[in-house]
Motif scaffolding. Structure first.
Motif, PDB file in Angstrom:
ATOM      1  N   ASN B  56      -6.033   6.114   5.620  1.00  0.00           N
ATOM      2  CA  ASN B  56      -4.766   6.777   5.957  1.00  0.00           C
ATOM      3  C   ASN B  56      -4.585   6.869   7.458  1.00  0.00           C
ATOM      4  O   ASN B  56      -3.473   6.752   7.979  1.00  0.00           O
ATOM      5  N   ASP B  59      -3.392   3.552   8.794  1.00  0.00           N
ATOM      6  CA  ASP B  59      -1.959   3.379   8.506  1.00  0.00           C
ATOM      7  C   ASP B  59      -1.118   4.187   9.489  1.00  0.00           C
ATOM      8  O   ASP B  59      -0.089   3.723   9.989  1.00  0.00           O
ATOM      9  N   LEU B  93      -2.845  -6.890   6.834  1.00  0.00           N
ATOM     10  CA  LEU B  93      -1.388  -6.988   6.837  1.00  0.00           C
ATOM     11  C   LEU B  93      -0.766  -5.854   6.035  1.00  0.00           C
ATOM     12  O   LEU B  93       0.367  -5.447   6.285  1.00  0.00           O
ATOM     13  N   GLY B  94      -1.505  -5.330   5.061  1.00  0.00           N
ATOM     14  CA  GLY B  94      -0.996  -4.223   4.254  1.00  0.00           C
ATOM     15  C   GLY B  94      -0.575  -3.034   5.107  1.00  0.00           C
ATOM     16  O   GLY B  94       0.441  -2.378   4.838  1.00  0.00           O
ATOM     17  N   VAL B  97       2.760  -3.791   6.479  1.00  0.00           N
ATOM     18  CA  VAL B  97       3.775  -3.693   5.422  1.00  0.00           C
ATOM     19  C   VAL B  97       4.164  -2.235   5.211  1.00  0.00           C
ATOM     20  O   VAL B  97       5.336  -1.892   5.070  1.00  0.00           O
ATOM     21  N   ARG B  98       3.139  -1.351   5.243  1.00  0.00           N
ATOM     22  CA  ARG B  98       3.446   0.068   5.004  1.00  0.00           C
ATOM     23  C   ARG B  98       4.204   0.705   6.165  1.00  0.00           C
ATOM     24  O   ARG B  98       4.862   1.713   5.986  1.00  0.00           O
ATOM     25  N   THR B 101       7.753  -0.209   5.073  1.00  0.00           N
ATOM     26  CA  THR B 101       8.284   0.401   3.850  1.00  0.00           C
ATOM     27  C   THR B 101       8.272   1.929   3.874  1.00  0.00           C
ATOM     28  O   THR B 101       8.840   2.554   2.988  1.00  0.00           O
ATOM     29  N   ALA B 102       7.624   2.515   4.871  1.00  0.00           N
ATOM     30  CA  ALA B 102       7.497   3.973   4.885  1.00  0.00           C
ATOM     31  C   ALA B 102       8.851   4.665   4.914  1.00  0.00           C
ATOM     32  O   ALA B 102       9.754   4.270   5.655  1.00  0.00           O
ATOM     33  N   ARG B 103       8.982   5.681   4.087  1.00  0.00           N
ATOM     34  CA  ARG B 103      10.228   6.451   4.076  1.00  0.00           C
ATOM     35  C   ARG B 103      10.198   7.505   5.174  1.00  0.00           C
ATOM     36  O   ARG B 103      11.196   7.815   5.784  1.00  0.00           O
TER      37      ARG B 103
END
Lengths: 369, 106
Positions: B56, B59, B93-94, B97-98, B101-103
């Motif tokens: 986390n 990210d 890469l994930g 991507v997050r 896509t994160a709100r």
């Protein structure tokens, strides 16, 4: 692994017949082509032309041998083999957007269609009118339904949607079946009842799958996550933020092991540890051929530095079997609890069959629980 | 200036990130603090800092790196690129991507 290149375009969707001698696929157009395996070759034996839009979903019922297809033309057709010809029957879905996915129920007396109309059409055959009718599950779906999977009890249906949620609904149709007995997901299952709804993801749910027993459901989302809900643990959700590009397809191969694949063009193993409630990455299942490592010329090094700001020698070509994203995985033999072979199709127009035993012997660190 | 200080400041900034806040002033302050902390690192210290984070955390760091790219200051992009390289090696890469896509943005 056996790889066959069917097309130069994406395979939109595929389905296998019961004995796995024939595959039905959509070659990125309005048709469905059926190929039969003859020795080492695949021969096209049927072309099903009825849809007016791209065919987005195909499912082949193993026992009754009927095909169901759905497409962007907002229609679904049930196909029956009469002699050597497939005859279509139109099913009115009552939707005003494209249909995106379709699945026969385990008893093959119903099928479900997910669509851009933000609802699921549950279709069943009405004997007296000799006609397929459908009922809608709408609430609380807020966007396109991209994927569906039935629970083994023929009543519960898992749906993945573009509103980032995985949900389990009851699709109980009293006209065709008895009241279902209680399951770990709940006991009261009137039609349309919401039994479970996820809350974690931040991405469109591309694919969803029940385990063989039905007590677990897993899904992959566009935010590069894989999640699993375990009904035997009060529907607790385990999730894994992967290091990969988003996954587009997932299936259980044992009750605790999953195979998923997507934009990285390679199937991967994931393991669910029940005692800790965690999901872990178990490794890539594609063994790249050992390409000869030739050194880079000074010019190539400079170009790499200029283009990619890095001087590492990893090549930019894909050494996976599939040369483009894998969009669908299907279990061929062994079922979802003891899968021994599974199949992938992708945007490279290719289809590959993977043998679990071979993978285990080649990839020494692979642990399939 | 000891390495330990920068590392501690880094962990504090990660921990006190206003995750669910909608308050733009708070978020901007957190971004500013994080950028200061990230630019204060020596290149050789970055890898250790990234490896000390959990999934986390990586990210979250990636979100701040891209936020930093959005509002570049003098020389910030150079050091951020080095952070990006190390964070990518761990998060894959994930993690990028997050970010997309994160709100809830940082």
């Amino acid at each position: 692994m056996a790889y066959h290149s069917f097309l130069l375009e994406p395979i939109s969707c595929h389905a296998w017949n019961k004995d796995r001698t024939q595959i039905a696929l959509c070659p990125n157009n309005h048709e469905v082509h059926i190929y039969r395996k003859d020795g080492a070759k695949w021969n096209k034996i049927h072309e099903l032309k009825e849809h007016n839009g791209q065919v987005t979903g195909i499912d082949w019922a193993p026992e009754s041998n009927r095909l169901v297809t759905c497409g962007t033309d907002r229609n679904a057709y049930v196909w029956t083999l009469k002699g050597s010809v497939w005859k279509p029957t139109l099913v009115i879905l009552r939707i005003n957007r494209a249909a995106r996915c379709v699945k026969w129920s385990p008893k093959e007396n119903k099928f479900a269609v997910g669509s851009g109309s933000r609802l699921i059409s549950i279709c069943y055959f009405e004997q007296e009118n000799d006609w397929w009718v459908c009922k809608h599950i709408k609430k609380p779906i807020r966007s396109t339904v991209l994927s569906l999977d039935w629970h083994p009890n023929n009543v519960l249906l898992a749906a993945g949607s573009c509103d980032f949620k995985c949900r389990i609904f009851s699709a109980y149709i009293k006209e065709v079946e008895e009241r279902p007995s209680p399951t770990p997901w709940g006991s009261k299952m009137p039609f349309g009842e919401l039994m479970f709804e996820s809350s974690n993801s931040c991405g469109w749910v591309h694919s969803i799958c029940f385990s063989a027993s039905g007590s677990r459901v897993a899904w992959v989302s566009h935010d590069s996550t894989l999640c699993l809900a375990d009904a035997s643990k009060k529907m607790a959700v385990a999730s894994l933020c992967t290091e990969t590009l988003p996954l587009l397809a997932v299936t259980f191969i044992t009750e605790s092991s999953l195979v998923a694949a997507g934009h990285d063009c390679c199937p991967m193993l994931f393991t669910y540890e029940e005692s800790q409630g965690t999901l872990t990455f178990g490794g890539k299942l594609d063994v790249p051929k050992q390409s000869s490592q030739r050194g880079l010329t000074a010019r190539e090094r400079f170009q790499n530095l200029d283009k990619k700001a890095s001087s590492d020698t990893a090549n930019a070509t894909l050494d996976t079997l599939h040369k483009n994203s894998i969009s669908q995985i299907s279990v061929l033999t062994g079922g979802k609890d003891k899968c021994s072979q599974f199949c992938t199709t992708g945007m490279d127009g290719g289809m590959s069959i993977w043998d679990v035993k071979s993978l285990e012997s080649v990839l020494k660190d692979l642990k399939i629980k | 200036r000891r390495t330990g200080e920068a590392l501690r400041a880094f962990h504090t900034a990660i921990r006190s990130s206003p995750g669910n806040s909608r308050n733009p002033a708070m978020k901007e302050q957190a971004q500013g603090t994080m950028l200061k902390v990230l630019t204060s690192f020596k290149s050789s210290e970055i890898e250790q800092a990234v490896n000390s984070l959990d999934r986390n955390g990586v990210d979250l760091l990636m979100k701040y790196i891209y936020k930093g790219f959005e509002k570049p200051t003098e020389n910030s992009s150079a050091i951020l690129l080095q952070w990006h390289e190390k964070a990518l090696a761990v998060g894959g890469l994930g993690s990028i991507v997050r970010v997309l896509t994160a709100r809830k943005t940082v």
